[in-house]
Design an enzyme around this catalytic site. Structure first.
Site, mmCIF file in Angstrom:
data_model
loop_
_atom_site.group_PDB
_atom_site.id
_atom_site.type_symbol
_atom_site.label_atom_id
_atom_site.label_comp_id
_atom_site.label_asym_id
_atom_site.label_seq_id
_atom_site.Cartn_x
_atom_site.Cartn_y
_atom_site.Cartn_z
ATOM 1 N N MET A 206 39.577 40.465 23.123
ATOM 2 C CA MET A 206 39.079 41.726 22.687
ATOM 3 C C MET A 206 40.210 42.860 22.776
ATOM 4 O O MET A 206 41.378 42.440 23.195
ATOM 5 C CB MET A 206 38.567 42.106 24.259
ATOM 6 C CG MET A 206 37.248 41.482 24.872
ATOM 7 S SD MET A 206 35.895 41.983 23.983
ATOM 8 C CE MET A 206 34.701 40.723 24.552
ATOM 9 N N LYS B 23 39.303 37.864 28.510
ATOM 10 C CA LYS B 23 39.629 37.240 29.615
ATOM 11 C C LYS B 23 40.108 35.827 29.110
ATOM 12 O O LYS B 23 41.108 35.280 29.553
ATOM 13 C CB LYS B 23 38.622 37.117 30.658
ATOM 14 C CG LYS B 23 38.057 38.282 31.253
ATOM 15 C CD LYS B 23 36.983 38.103 32.319
ATOM 16 C CE LYS B 23 37.768 37.518 33.751
ATOM 17 N NZ LYS B 23 38.601 38.314 34.368
ATOM 18 N N THR C 275 39.398 33.574 44.339
ATOM 19 C CA THR C 275 40.694 34.592 44.528
ATOM 20 C C THR C 275 40.328 35.742 45.114
ATOM 21 O O THR C 275 39.434 36.502 45.021
ATOM 22 C CB THR C 275 41.315 34.986 43.053
ATOM 23 O OG1 THR C 275 40.444 35.858 42.300
ATOM 24 C CG2 THR C 275 41.515 33.690 42.103
ATOM 25 N N GLU D 85 45.417 38.929 49.121
ATOM 26 C CA GLU D 85 45.182 37.772 50.167
ATOM 27 C C GLU D 85 45.399 36.471 49.580
ATOM 28 O O GLU D 85 44.909 35.381 50.047
ATOM 29 C CB GLU D 85 43.893 38.090 50.913
ATOM 30 C CG GLU D 85 43.581 39.139 51.402
ATOM 31 C CD GLU D 85 44.502 39.574 52.650
ATOM 32 O OE1 GLU D 85 45.134 38.700 53.162
ATOM 33 O OE2 GLU D 85 45.248 40.759 52.452
ATOM 34 N N ASP E 131 42.970 36.562 35.481
ATOM 35 C CA ASP E 131 43.274 35.830 34.292
ATOM 36 C C ASP E 131 44.600 35.298 34.057
ATOM 37 O O ASP E 131 44.868 33.937 33.639
ATOM 38 C CB ASP E 131 43.160 36.655 32.980
ATOM 39 C CG ASP E 131 41.700 37.199 33.043
ATOM 40 O OD1 ASP E 131 40.902 36.561 33.308
ATOM 41 O OD2 ASP E 131 41.531 38.317 32.263
ATOM 42 N N ASN F 212 49.523 31.638 42.699
ATOM 43 C CA ASN F 212 49.462 32.977 43.268
ATOM 44 C C ASN F 212 50.825 33.739 42.861
ATOM 45 O O ASN F 212 50.642 34.880 42.823
ATOM 46 C CB ASN F 212 49.440 32.572 44.935
ATOM 47 C CG ASN F 212 48.111 32.754 45.529
ATOM 48 O OD1 ASN F 212 47.168 33.063 44.955
ATOM 49 N ND2 ASN F 212 48.082 32.083 46.688
HETATM 50 N N1 ADP Z 1 48.121 42.987 45.047
HETATM 51 C C1 ADP Z 1 48.383 41.606 44.855
HETATM 52 N N2 ADP Z 1 49.478 41.114 45.550
HETATM 53 C C2 ADP Z 1 49.860 39.905 45.161
HETATM 54 N N3 ADP Z 1 48.945 39.161 44.446
HETATM 55 C C3 ADP Z 1 47.974 39.624 43.845
HETATM 56 C C4 ADP Z 1 47.520 40.912 44.195
HETATM 57 N N4 ADP Z 1 46.468 41.235 43.395
HETATM 58 C C5 ADP Z 1 45.988 40.007 42.905
HETATM 59 N N5 ADP Z 1 47.198 39.057 42.939
HETATM 60 C C6 ADP Z 1 46.775 37.603 42.725
HETATM 61 O O1 ADP Z 1 46.108 37.455 41.559
HETATM 62 C C7 ADP Z 1 45.097 36.704 41.906
HETATM 63 C C8 ADP Z 1 43.779 37.290 41.392
HETATM 64 O O2 ADP Z 1 43.453 38.425 41.672
HETATM 65 P P1 ADP Z 1 41.986 39.012 41.952
HETATM 66 O O3 ADP Z 1 42.076 40.358 42.241
HETATM 67 O O4 ADP Z 1 41.194 38.230 43.067
HETATM 68 O O5 ADP Z 1 41.346 38.717 40.624
HETATM 69 P P2 ADP Z 1 40.757 39.591 39.315
HETATM 70 O O6 ADP Z 1 41.751 40.073 38.597
HETATM 71 O O7 ADP Z 1 39.944 38.710 38.775
HETATM 72 O O8 ADP Z 1 40.147 40.778 40.217
HETATM 73 C C9 ADP Z 1 45.036 36.614 43.422
HETATM 74 O O9 ADP Z 1 44.506 35.242 43.775
HETATM 75 C C10 ADP Z 1 46.522 36.524 43.803
HETATM 76 O O10 ADP Z 1 47.265 35.560 43.657
HETATM 77 C C1 NAG Z 2 36.295 40.330 39.379
HETATM 78 O O1 NAG Z 2 36.215 40.214 37.929
HETATM 79 C C2 NAG Z 2 35.243 41.013 37.248
HETATM 80 C C3 NAG Z 2 35.309 40.637 35.814
HETATM 81 O O2 NAG Z 2 34.416 39.606 35.849
HETATM 82 C C4 NAG Z 2 35.721 42.314 37.603
HETATM 83 O O3 NAG Z 2 34.748 43.164 36.922
HETATM 84 C C5 NAG Z 2 35.846 42.764 38.806
HETATM 85 O O4 NAG Z 2 36.569 44.143 39.466
HETATM 86 C C6 NAG Z 2 36.774 41.503 39.827
HETATM 87 N N1 NAG Z 2 36.456 41.930 41.146
HETATM 88 C C7 NAG Z 2 37.534 42.150 42.169
HETATM 89 C C8 NAG Z 2 37.117 42.054 43.337
HETATM 90 O O5 NAG Z 2 38.748 42.022 41.812
#
Ligand code: ADP
Ligand code: NAG
Ligand code: NAG
Length: 267
Positions: free
Chosen positions: A25, A54, A180, A184, A214, A240
């Site tokens: 995208m 993604k 994830t 945490e 991603d 992580n």
């Molecule tokens: N504030 C943060 N500090 C440290 N690691 C982070 C933080 N936010 C995300 N991560 C890392 O990125 C991974 C994915 O973040 P998450 O927020 O769960 O996914 P998404 O981007 O899909 O919302 C986590 O499992 C962790 O390893």
């Molecule tokens: C999880 O990923 C979706 C995209 O599929 C995003 O819209 C959402 O904000 C994410 N949730 C968290 C808790 O980070």
């Protein structure tokens, strides 16, 4: 090579270790002091174009860690599409299966497939009635908290909640489930070790968490393809770490680290 008596080796060298099926995208980002109301025109103070989607994000992260990668997707037959293909090439990603179409590109889910068998599925954006076959064909099923909520109907606000949701997903037939948890870290369980295990991560000062998931999935695909002998827990600790690096810089792909900028102990 030809004399080695192992013709599959030759073939293997030309095949990407990480193949991503997913979206590319173009992000058109306007920075404004607030959101416009319906029909309203407001001034923005900055505008930029970024590469997102993604699937492509995950592929870029795996490539920057040193994986040979290929991106299976369709982009538009327009300047954004051309620029995107150039971006993939800049990241050393094979565009052999990147197509251009006049129809609008739709990004839904991405599947990362390592040469023969390992499939890593990231159900984003999640839908409650996901085709059940996605669970049974996934070796590794990886989602975030809100996706886990949509897929299971459970509330996921803690590592303990995530463990329960992961168990529900595991029972649908995946081999390994990872949820994830942002700062945490993540929770993992598998058919062989169905007891949920929380893998915490180092606290960092987050600048921009867009695309952290991603980066994590791309890093995990890299480890599954290149370090299959590492324990899953070790792969997740390293993923992580890499995702935590990505949240400490602005942007999505622009924040993804390259192998050369990471500690040697990760490789
Ligand atoms: N504030 C943060 N500090 C440290 N690691 C982070 C933080 N936010 C995300 N991560 C890392 O990125 C991974 C994915 O973040 P998450 O927020 O769960 O996914 P998404 O981007 O899909 O919302 C986590 O499992 C962790 O390893
Ligand atoms: C999880 O990923 C979706 C995209 O599929 C995003 O819209 C959402 O904000 C994410 N949730 C968290 C808790 O980070
Ligand atoms: C992985 O382990 C197996 C068996 O222990 C070994 O034969 C193989 O060489 C190892 N592979 C790598 C890439 O280290």
């Amino acid at each position: 090579m030809a004399a080695s008596g192992e013709p599959w080796r030759q073939w293997q060298e030309e095949v990407a270790a990480v193949v991503v099926v997913g979206s590319c995208m173009t992000d058109l980002v306007s920075l404004t002091s607030r959101l416009p109301k319906t029909g309203e025109t407001i001034h923005g103070h900055k505008f930029f174009i970024g590469f997102g989607g993604k699937g492509a994000n995950q592929c870029v992260q795996a490539a920057r860690l040193g994986a040979t990668t290929s991106m299976v997707c369709k982009v538009g037959k327009d300047s954004f599409g051309n620029d995107y293909i150039e971006n993939l090439k800049q990241n050393d990603i094979s565009t052999e299966f990147t197509y251009q179409t006049k129809d609008a590109a739709t990004g839904t889910a991405s599947i990362i497939v390592n040469n023969e068998v390992k499939t890593l599925f990231n159900p984003a954006p999640a839908i409650a009635d996901l085709d059940p076959r996605f669970y049974t064909v996934s070796d590794v099923f990886c989602c975030n908290e809100s996706e886990a909520e949509i897929l299971t109907g459970l509330t996921v606000n803690s590592a303990a909640d995530a463990g329960e949701a992961a168990l529900v997903l595991l029972r649908r037939g995946c081999q390994v489930v990872i949820i994830t948890l942002g700062a945490e870290g993540c929770v993992v369980l598998s058919q062989t070790e169905p007891e949920p295990k929380h893998i915490p991560t180092e606290k960092v000062k987050a600048v921009d968490t867009t695309g952290a998931g991603d980066s994590f999935v791309g890093a995990l695909a890299f480890y599954l393809a290149y370090y299959p002998n590492l324990s899953l827990e070790d792969m997740l600790k390293r993923s992580n770490f890499i995702a935590a690096v990505s949240v400490q810089a602005a942007g999505t792909q622009s924040s993804y680290p390259y192998k050369k900028d990471l500690p040697l102990t990760l490789f």
